[in-house]
Write a protein that holds these residues in place. Structure first.
Motif, mmCIF file in Angstrom:
data_model
loop_
_atom_site.group_PDB
_atom_site.id
_atom_site.type_symbol
_atom_site.label_atom_id
_atom_site.label_comp_id
_atom_site.label_asym_id
_atom_site.label_seq_id
_atom_site.Cartn_x
_atom_site.Cartn_y
_atom_site.Cartn_z
ATOM 1 N N MET A 249 0.838 -1.204 0.000
ATOM 2 C CA MET A 249 0.000 0.000 0.000
ATOM 3 C C MET A 249 0.872 1.252 0.000
ATOM 4 N N LYS A 250 0.385 2.298 -0.655
ATOM 5 C CA LYS A 250 1.162 3.514 -0.774
ATOM 6 C C LYS A 250 1.259 4.238 0.567
ATOM 7 N N ARG A 251 2.396 4.853 0.806
ATOM 8 C CA ARG A 251 2.573 5.602 2.049
ATOM 9 C C ARG A 251 1.890 6.947 1.939
ATOM 10 N N ARG A 252 1.341 7.386 3.067
ATOM 11 C CA ARG A 252 0.657 8.686 3.074
ATOM 12 C C ARG A 252 1.305 9.553 4.151
ATOM 13 N N ALA B 13 1.744 7.122 7.100
ATOM 14 C CA ALA B 13 0.853 6.005 7.437
ATOM 15 C C ALA B 13 0.840 5.031 6.268
ATOM 16 N N THR B 14 0.967 3.762 6.583
ATOM 17 C CA THR B 14 0.828 2.724 5.554
ATOM 18 C C THR B 14 -0.381 1.864 5.935
ATOM 19 N N GLY B 15 -0.608 0.812 5.234
ATOM 20 C CA GLY B 15 -1.774 -0.021 5.507
ATOM 21 C C GLY B 15 -1.737 -0.704 6.850
ATOM 22 N N ASP B 16 -0.528 -1.029 7.329
ATOM 23 C CA ASP B 16 -0.449 -1.800 8.569
ATOM 24 C C ASP B 16 0.410 -1.153 9.654
ATOM 25 N N GLU C 56 13.300 -4.168 0.288
ATOM 26 C CA GLU C 56 13.096 -2.727 0.526
ATOM 27 C C GLU C 56 12.185 -2.460 1.714
ATOM 28 N N GLU C 57 11.176 -3.319 1.874
ATOM 29 C CA GLU C 57 10.213 -3.106 2.964
ATOM 30 C C GLU C 57 10.857 -3.261 4.331
ATOM 31 N N ALA C 58 11.896 -4.093 4.397
ATOM 32 C CA ALA C 58 12.527 -4.352 5.693
ATOM 33 C C ALA C 58 13.682 -3.403 5.976
ATOM 34 N N GLN C 59 14.062 -2.605 5.012
ATOM 35 C CA GLN C 59 15.186 -1.683 5.219
ATOM 36 C C GLN C 59 14.809 -0.594 6.208
ATOM 37 N N THR C 60 15.754 -0.200 7.032
ATOM 38 C CA THR C 60 15.471 0.844 8.014
ATOM 39 C C THR C 60 16.388 2.049 7.873
ATOM 40 N N ARG C 61 17.330 1.983 6.961
ATOM 41 C CA ARG C 61 18.257 3.105 6.785
ATOM 42 C C ARG C 61 18.390 3.441 5.302
ATOM 43 N N PHE C 62 18.206 4.705 4.972
ATOM 44 C CA PHE C 62 18.242 5.130 3.581
ATOM 45 C C PHE C 62 19.135 6.361 3.437
ATOM 46 N N SER D 194 9.075 10.203 -2.942
ATOM 47 C CA SER D 194 7.643 10.524 -2.994
ATOM 48 C C SER D 194 7.486 12.021 -3.248
ATOM 49 N N ARG D 195 6.281 12.422 -3.607
ATOM 50 C CA ARG D 195 6.054 13.811 -4.012
ATOM 51 C C ARG D 195 6.341 14.810 -2.895
#
Lengths: 172, 200
Positions: free
Chosen positions: A1-4, A20-23, B116-122, B166-167
């Motif tokens: 889900m896209k982050r907001r 906020a994400t989905g979970d 990518e979902e588990a990464q915590t440092r960018f 992101s935007r």
């Protein structure tokens, strides 16, 4: 889900952007040229609070700058002085507004981490977000409850013979 | 190698004074902290505990044909890792994108950028780009700002191509790009002037 993007929490030493994400709620903390991400999962949320307070920093800086401009204007005098003094008005008004309208802080406490979001002069938006987060957490935690063994179908239990024995006493 | 960060978090606390709170005492929607006497609105949740259904080898019965977990020899394996094929129990099972992995493979994937979902440092490309662009503006006076402008443009491009982009993060890279382009033009003008006149 896209982050907001839902808000920020900045102070003298830290800068946080909250999404906020989905979970979960994701907190991006800026650490020099890196971003460290923390997550507060809705399934782990224990407490959500909301409170109001007077933000000392913005009031101090806006009123301080306004008085500084005013002082410069008074010392300089003439048209240039009055123009400088006029420039202090927006800062003065902002400072007074910040005293009158307190900032609202929504805090989400999880099992392992927390997220804070600050809203300056957006009380209604903060209240909406508070309600929305509470609803999302309720939904996530109610979906988490697994069906009891009695509710599971007999076919399902036959497929997993080892799982049926875990709830019974271990063999003597 | 990133330095491990020590995060001190002691659970729910008063949002005003950080006094640890017992959730059993919070029943009303409106609370007053016993220490700072500050008012706050609170909603308490009681998340259900996760129950890991782990069966040990002694409980499986004689008809069991499954193997044991590679990390927990007493536990029965419920699946195998989608990357290395290792047998794993439900304690070790980590799911990502519909595939199940063992903890070691999950760590490797996180370090290599595969998860990518588990990464915590960018990397904060926007901050890097603006820092370089500002440096370049200063250094343009000494005719050494051009490489920094190019570097800033490179960071902007990396930032826009980043999967985390992101935007709401577009303002800083856009500002950096503008500054870098202005700086680049200014740097070239300064160098051209120097070559023409022979002095700054």
């Amino acid at each position: 889900m896209k982050r907001r993007f839902i808000g920020r929490y900045n102070d003298v030493v830290t800068r946080h952007a909250i999404y906020a994400t989905g979970d979960a709620i994701e907190v991006d903390e800026r650490d020099n040229f890196a971003i460290v991400r923390k997550r507060v999962f809705f399934e782990d949320v224990l407490l959500i609070t909301s409170h109001e307070r007077v933000g000392i920093g913005p009031i101090f800086f806006s009123l301080g700058f306004a008085f500084f401009l005013l002082l410069v204007g008074l010392i300089a005098g003439g048209v240039a002085g009055w123009t400088t003094a006029l420039f202090s008005t927006p800062f003065f008004v902002y400072g007074i507004l910040r005293i009158q309208v307190k900032e609202t802080i929504v805090t989400v406490f999880g099992r392992r981490s927390r997220a804070r979001i600050r809203f300056a002069m957006r009380r209604r938006h903060a209240q909406q977000l508070y309600d929305e987060l509470c609803e999302q957490v309720r939904r996530a935690q109610s979906a988490m409850n697994p069906p009891a063994d009695e509710e599971r179908s007999s076919e399902e239990r036959r497929e997993e013979p080892w799982l049926t024995s875990i709830d019974s006493a271990p063999p003597q | 190698m990133p330095v491990p960060r020590v995060i001190t978090y002691a659970g729910p606390a008063c949002p005003r004074c950080n006094l640890p709170l017992s959730l059993e005492n919070l029943t009303l929607a409106e609370e007053i902290c016993p220490r700072c006497q500050g008012y706050f609105k609170a909603t308490v949740f009681h998340p259900p505990q996760r129950v890991a259904r782990v069966l040990q080898i002694g409980q499986s019965g004689p008809e069991s044909t499954t193997g044991t977990c590679a990390n927990h020899p007493r536990n029965i394996a419920v699946t195998n890792c989608g990357r290395c094929g290792l047998f794993i129990c439900s304690l070790c099972e980590l799911e990502m994108h519909g595939e199940k992995y063992c903890p070691a493979c999950f760590d490797r994937m996180t370090q290599n950028g595969g998860a990518e979902e588990a990464q915590t440092r960018f990397r904060d490309w926007g901050a890097l780009a603006i820092a370089m662009a500002l440096c370049a503006l200063v250094l343009d006076w000494a005719m050494i700002g051009v490489p920094f402008n190019v570097l800033s443009i490179y960071y902007v491009i990396r930032g826009f191509r980043d999967p985390q982009f992101s935007r709401d993060k577009a303002l800083l890279p856009a500002l950096s790009l503008l500054l870098a382009l202005v700086g680049l033009a200014w740097g070239i003008v300064v160098i051209a002037k120097f070559l023409k006149v022979g002095s700054l």
